[in-house]
Design a protein around this motif. Sequence first.
Motif, mmCIF file in Angstrom:
data_model
loop_
_atom_site.group_PDB
_atom_site.id
_atom_site.type_symbol
_atom_site.label_atom_id
_atom_site.label_comp_id
_atom_site.label_asym_id
_atom_site.label_seq_id
_atom_site.Cartn_x
_atom_site.Cartn_y
_atom_site.Cartn_z
ATOM 1 N N TYR A 228 40.204 52.992 36.903
ATOM 2 C CA TYR A 228 40.890 54.123 36.300
ATOM 3 C C TYR A 228 41.151 55.178 37.365
ATOM 4 C CZ TYR A 228 39.754 52.094 31.801
ATOM 5 O OH TYR A 228 39.666 51.240 30.733
ATOM 6 N N ILE A 229 42.422 55.563 37.498
ATOM 7 C CA ILE A 229 42.818 56.642 38.403
ATOM 8 C C ILE A 229 43.408 57.747 37.554
ATOM 9 C CG2 ILE A 229 44.337 57.304 40.305
ATOM 10 C CD1 ILE A 229 44.028 54.445 41.371
ATOM 11 N N ASP A 230 42.860 58.944 37.723
ATOM 12 C CA ASP A 230 43.262 60.096 36.910
ATOM 13 C C ASP A 230 43.201 59.766 35.417
ATOM 14 O OD1 ASP A 230 43.566 61.726 39.128
ATOM 15 O OD2 ASP A 230 45.674 61.180 39.395
ATOM 16 N N ASN A 231 42.116 59.102 35.029
ATOM 17 C CA ASN A 231 41.797 58.760 33.631
ATOM 18 C C ASN A 231 42.776 57.801 32.975
ATOM 19 O OD1 ASN A 231 39.455 60.390 33.633
ATOM 20 N ND2 ASN A 231 40.738 62.186 33.324
ATOM 21 N N LYS A 232 43.532 57.058 33.772
ATOM 22 C CA LYS A 232 44.447 56.044 33.242
ATOM 23 C C LYS A 232 44.108 54.704 33.870
ATOM 24 C CE LYS A 232 48.112 59.360 32.710
ATOM 25 N NZ LYS A 232 49.223 59.979 33.371
ATOM 26 N N LEU A 233 44.101 53.652 33.061
ATOM 27 C CA LEU A 233 43.844 52.314 33.593
ATOM 28 C C LEU A 233 44.933 51.977 34.603
ATOM 29 C CD1 LEU A 233 42.226 49.690 33.611
ATOM 30 C CD2 LEU A 233 43.657 48.902 31.715
ATOM 31 N N HIS A 234 44.526 51.779 35.860
ATOM 32 C CA HIS A 234 45.477 51.488 36.931
ATOM 33 C C HIS A 234 45.588 49.984 37.160
ATOM 34 C CE1 HIS A 234 47.840 52.455 40.493
ATOM 35 N NE2 HIS A 234 47.160 51.533 41.125
ATOM 36 N N GLN A 235 44.441 49.296 37.163
ATOM 37 C CA GLN A 235 44.437 47.860 37.429
ATOM 38 C C GLN A 235 43.105 47.270 36.982
ATOM 39 O OE1 GLN A 235 45.446 46.921 41.471
ATOM 40 N NE2 GLN A 235 44.964 44.773 41.259
ATOM 41 N N THR A 236 43.124 46.003 36.585
ATOM 42 C CA THR A 236 41.903 45.257 36.297
ATOM 43 C C THR A 236 41.760 44.186 37.365
ATOM 44 O OG1 THR A 236 42.079 45.665 33.915
ATOM 45 C CG2 THR A 236 40.671 43.837 34.617
ATOM 46 N N ILE A 237 40.628 44.201 38.049
ATOM 47 C CA ILE A 237 40.371 43.250 39.125
ATOM 48 C C ILE A 237 39.404 42.192 38.619
ATOM 49 C CG2 ILE A 237 39.356 42.968 41.425
ATOM 50 C CD1 ILE A 237 40.276 45.895 41.937
ATOM 51 N N SER A 238 39.778 40.934 38.768
ATOM 52 C CA SER A 238 38.913 39.821 38.390
ATOM 53 C C SER A 238 38.286 39.262 39.657
ATOM 54 C CB SER A 238 39.718 38.718 37.700
ATOM 55 O OG SER A 238 40.281 39.209 36.502
ATOM 56 N N TYR A 239 36.984 38.982 39.592
ATOM 57 C CA TYR A 239 36.293 38.399 40.731
ATOM 58 C C TYR A 239 35.194 37.477 40.239
ATOM 59 C CZ TYR A 239 32.811 42.115 39.970
ATOM 60 O OH TYR A 239 31.860 42.952 39.435
ATOM 61 N N GLU A 240 34.654 36.699 41.145
ATOM 62 C CA GLU A 240 33.630 35.726 40.781
ATOM 63 C C GLU A 240 32.399 35.905 41.651
ATOM 64 O OE1 GLU A 240 33.187 30.911 40.129
ATOM 65 O OE2 GLU A 240 34.835 31.657 41.342
ATOM 66 N N LEU A 241 31.244 35.969 41.019
ATOM 67 C CA LEU A 241 29.978 35.932 41.744
ATOM 68 C C LEU A 241 29.552 34.473 41.827
ATOM 69 C CD1 LEU A 241 27.864 38.924 40.344
ATOM 70 C CD2 LEU A 241 29.333 38.849 42.350
ATOM 71 N N VAL A 242 29.242 34.019 43.051
ATOM 72 C CA VAL A 242 28.899 32.615 43.266
ATOM 73 C C VAL A 242 27.583 32.502 44.028
ATOM 74 C CG1 VAL A 242 31.307 31.842 43.239
ATOM 75 C CG2 VAL A 242 30.265 32.511 45.396
ATOM 76 N N THR A 243 26.944 31.355 43.865
ATOM 77 C CA THR A 243 25.694 31.127 44.593
ATOM 78 C C THR A 243 25.939 30.603 45.990
ATOM 79 O OG1 THR A 243 25.536 28.949 43.544
ATOM 80 C CG2 THR A 243 24.293 30.749 42.536
ATOM 81 N N ASN A 244 27.035 29.905 46.200
ATOM 82 C CA ASN A 244 27.405 29.415 47.536
ATOM 83 C C ASN A 244 28.846 29.785 47.817
ATOM 84 O OD1 ASN A 244 25.207 28.169 48.672
ATOM 85 N ND2 ASN A 244 25.563 26.242 47.587
ATOM 86 N N THR A 245 29.112 30.176 49.035
ATOM 87 C CA THR A 245 30.487 30.509 49.406
ATOM 88 C C THR A 245 30.697 30.244 50.883
ATOM 89 O OG1 THR A 245 32.224 32.146 49.235
ATOM 90 C CG2 THR A 245 30.079 32.934 49.928
ATOM 91 N N HIS A 246 31.940 30.180 51.266
ATOM 92 C CA HIS A 246 32.283 29.952 52.667
ATOM 93 C C HIS A 246 33.215 31.054 53.148
ATOM 94 C CE1 HIS A 246 30.394 26.047 52.412
ATOM 95 N NE2 HIS A 246 31.103 25.816 51.308
ATOM 96 N N LEU A 247 32.745 32.282 53.097
ATOM 97 C CA LEU A 247 33.563 33.379 53.590
ATOM 98 C C LEU A 247 33.715 33.228 55.098
ATOM 99 C CD1 LEU A 247 32.156 36.324 51.488
ATOM 100 C CD2 LEU A 247 34.283 35.129 51.152
ATOM 101 N N LYS B 78 38.619 41.041 52.526
ATOM 102 C CA LYS B 78 39.246 40.993 51.212
ATOM 103 C C LYS B 78 39.013 39.614 50.609
ATOM 104 C CE LYS B 78 42.995 44.112 52.450
ATOM 105 N NZ LYS B 78 44.452 44.275 52.506
ATOM 106 N N THR B 79 38.398 39.599 49.441
ATOM 107 C CA THR B 79 38.134 38.345 48.743
ATOM 108 C C THR B 79 37.784 38.645 47.303
ATOM 109 O OG1 THR B 79 36.784 36.332 48.697
ATOM 110 C CG2 THR B 79 35.681 38.352 49.410
ATOM 111 N N SER B 80 38.001 37.689 46.437
ATOM 112 C CA SER B 80 37.583 37.819 45.041
ATOM 113 C C SER B 80 36.393 36.907 44.750
ATOM 114 C CB SER B 80 38.752 37.500 44.106
ATOM 115 O OG SER B 80 39.185 36.178 44.310
ATOM 116 N N THR B 81 35.855 36.270 45.796
ATOM 117 C CA THR B 81 34.674 35.418 45.669
ATOM 118 C C THR B 81 33.516 36.104 46.391
ATOM 119 O OG1 THR B 81 36.086 33.458 45.656
ATOM 120 C CG2 THR B 81 33.746 33.115 46.098
#
Length: 145
Positions: free
Chosen positions: A123-142, A45-48
């Motif tokens: 969208y779950i059952d055609n209703k906006l359930h949640q908006t997830i923000s994430y970042e694409l990066v060139t370097n990371t330390h997962l 689980k990560t947003s990076t």
Amino acid sequence: MKLHEFLAITLSLVQFPIVASTLDYKLDFGVIIHNDNGEPIGFEKTSTIPIDYKGKSSLYGLVVTSPEDQQFSLNSVHVFPHSENEIDDIKLMGKPMLIQKRGAILLRTDLSDIPGNYKMEVYIDNKLHQTISYELVTNTHLSRL
């Protein structure tokens, strides 16, 4: 149609969305972890999200689990950051899916992806359930990659 019949139908229509909205879906967003042979072995689980990890693209996305063993529709809209020449963000609609219990929306990075902040509208059952923000990066330390 008589007034009492109209009210009964109206009340039943009003009550249905209230019952449907009480379900608490579990959403997990992150990156798929691969072993040295390229086989998937886990999920972090990560947003990076790394665009490139050890010369390969990353597989990432969302796993949605229903609290009950039931069928639901799952769809997404992907929001890409705009370039300097564009005023608005770019939006791309995902393919709608009919899911039983657990489903996933998976994406793969491309070496030409632009680092930055992205969003996934879920969208779950055609209703906006949640908006997830994430970042694409060139370097990371997962931690486990």
